[in-house]
Every structure is written in structure tokens, then in C-alpha cells.
Design an enzyme around this catalytic site. Structure first.
Site, PDB file in Angstrom:
ATOM      1  N   CYS A  65       0.856  -1.149   0.066  1.00 50.90           N
ATOM      2  CA  CYS A  65      -0.093   0.018   0.198  1.00 50.90           C
ATOM      3  C   CYS A  65       0.891   1.278   0.070  1.00 50.90           C
ATOM      4  O   CYS A  65       2.192   1.138  -0.430  1.00 50.90           O
ATOM      5  CB  CYS A  65      -1.132  -0.067   1.183  1.00 50.90           C
ATOM      6  SG  CYS A  65      -0.315   0.236   2.830  1.00 50.90           S
ATOM      7  N   GLY A  66       0.372   2.295   0.245  1.00 53.64           N
ATOM      8  CA  GLY A  66       1.365   3.548   0.130  1.00 53.64           C
ATOM      9  C   GLY A  66       2.335   3.436   0.992  1.00 53.64           C
ATOM     10  O   GLY A  66       3.585   3.666   0.734  1.00 53.64           O
TER      11      GLY A  66
HETATM   12  C1  RB5 Z   1      -4.266   5.078   1.035  1.00 50.64           C
HETATM   13  O1  RB5 Z   1      -5.199   5.695   1.412  1.00 50.64           O
HETATM   14  C2  RB5 Z   1      -3.341   4.724   2.358  1.00 50.64           C
HETATM   15  O2  RB5 Z   1      -3.423   5.284   3.450  1.00 50.64           O
HETATM   16  C3  RB5 Z   1      -2.553   3.358   2.329  1.00 50.64           C
HETATM   17  O3  RB5 Z   1      -2.359   3.070   1.139  1.00 50.64           O
HETATM   18  C4  RB5 Z   1      -1.444   3.321   3.091  1.00 50.64           C
HETATM   19  O4  RB5 Z   1      -0.614   4.110   3.142  1.00 50.64           O
HETATM   20  C5  RB5 Z   1      -1.626   2.809   4.491  1.00 50.64           C
HETATM   21  O5  RB5 Z   1      -1.060   2.391   5.470  1.00 50.64           O
END
Ligand code: RB5
Length: 173
Positions: A65-66
Site C-alpha cells: 500500500c502507500g
Molecule cells: C491509502 O489511503 C493509504 O492510507 C494506504 O495506502 C497506506 O499508506 C496505509 O497504510
């Protein structure tokens, strides 16, 4: 090796790049989504990958994820998963050798693609070194987890998707 991979909507392009990279290395890849940039929620994909690993359908998982924080934390909640969030090659090596880590967590907006490939290489190539100590440690860690909710549908996250639609949340990374 058979590998499951999953991501949320802000790193789908990076996940797709990693799918191509893994296939190029000759691995069989199960792409658990998400498949586009439509807003979704990372626990759905963390869990999908995790369940494929603990049921033995695949040998290893990769979650992106991000920051990597949300999806890695989610994957770790599934009993039997040991998922480090990795930003360097040494951690990938140690996690495999000492913890027999079975899911790799990556921050797609944090770690560059070149380093990501190096981390994935090491994570897939490094064998677990079983010792009496490491075996006992892993058993003790795994025993901390309670039974996960199992293969229920993704509707347990509907509430959060609705709130996202309503603008209650913003993407952090
Ligand atoms: C996405 O909104 C972002 O919050 C997610 O990809 C991540 O970074 C969360 O831990």
C-alpha cells in the site's frame, strides 16, 4: 514459486510492475487485486493475500500500500502470517532466516522500484534457517494470534468504503 500479491488503489501501477517483474523471474503470480485506481481499502487485499498463504495455495505473499503500514498490519492479523514491513535488503534477509516470514510488506510510495526488486529477490531467495531457538520463537509468536475471521466476504469493510465515498477520509500516501 507460487506467489500471491495484493495492493490498494494508490499503488496499483507499482503492484502491476512487480507482477511483471515476478513473472519475468519465472514465478507463478496470483494477483489478488486491486486492479485499478478506484478507491478501496487495503485490509481487503491484505487479508486475501494472507489467506492464500496460510491455506497453502501459495508459498509466499507480497502486500503493497502507500506506506505499507496498513496492508501489512492487516495481513499480520491472519493467523499463521508473519509479515514484516521491509524497506531494506538486510531486513528482508533477517526476516526470512530468523522468522520464516511468509508475507512481504512494502510501502509503494516509500521504497523505490529498484530497491523493491532487490528486497523481493532476497525475500524469495533466502532460506529459513531453522534452529531450536527460531522454531520455538516462531511457535510462540504464532500462538499469540487468535483464529482469524476466516473466509467471510469483503462486506465487513463496506462501512469504511461508504465513509470514504462520503469524503470522511483522505489518502495519506
Ligand atoms: C491509502 O489511503 C493509504 O492510507 C494506504 O495506502 C497506506 O499508506 C496505509 O497504510
Amino acid at each position: 514459486m507460487k506467489i500471491a500479491i495484493g495492493c490498494d488503489h494508490i499503488v496499483t501501477d507499482i503492484k502491476d510492475t512487480m507482477v511483471d517483474y515476478l513473472k519475468g523471474l519465472g514465478h507463478e503470480v496470483v494477483d489478488c487485486g486491486t486492479y485499478d485506481s478506484e478507491r478501496t481499502h487495503y485490509p481487503i487485499y491484505g487479508r486475501r493475500v494472507a489467506e492464500k498463504v496460510v491455506t497453502g495455495e501459495v508459498e509466499r505473499g507480497i502486500v503493497i500500500c502507500g506506506t505499507g503500514v496498513g496492508i501489512t498490519t492487516s495481513a499480520n492479523k491472519v493467523k499463521g502470517v508473519r509479515a514484516p514491513l521491509v524497506r531494506d535488503v538486510t531486513t528482508a534477509k533477517m526476516a526470512r532466516e530468523q522468522l520464516d516470514a511468509n508475507v512481504l510488506g512494502i510501502g509503494g510510495r516509500i521504497t523505490g522500484l529498484g530497491l523493491m526488486e532487490n528486497i523481493v529477490d532476497v525475500f524469495l531467495e533466502t532460506p529459513y534457517i531453522e534452529t531450536k531457538e527460531s522454531k520455538r520463537t516462531i511457535e510462540a509468536i504464532d500462538a499469540l494470534a487468535s483464529e482469524s475471521r476466516g473466509l467471510e466476504g469483503d462486506e465487513i469493510f463496506d462501512e469504511f468504503l461508504e465513509k470514504w465515498e462520503a469524503g470522511c477520509y483522505v489518502d495519506s500516501k
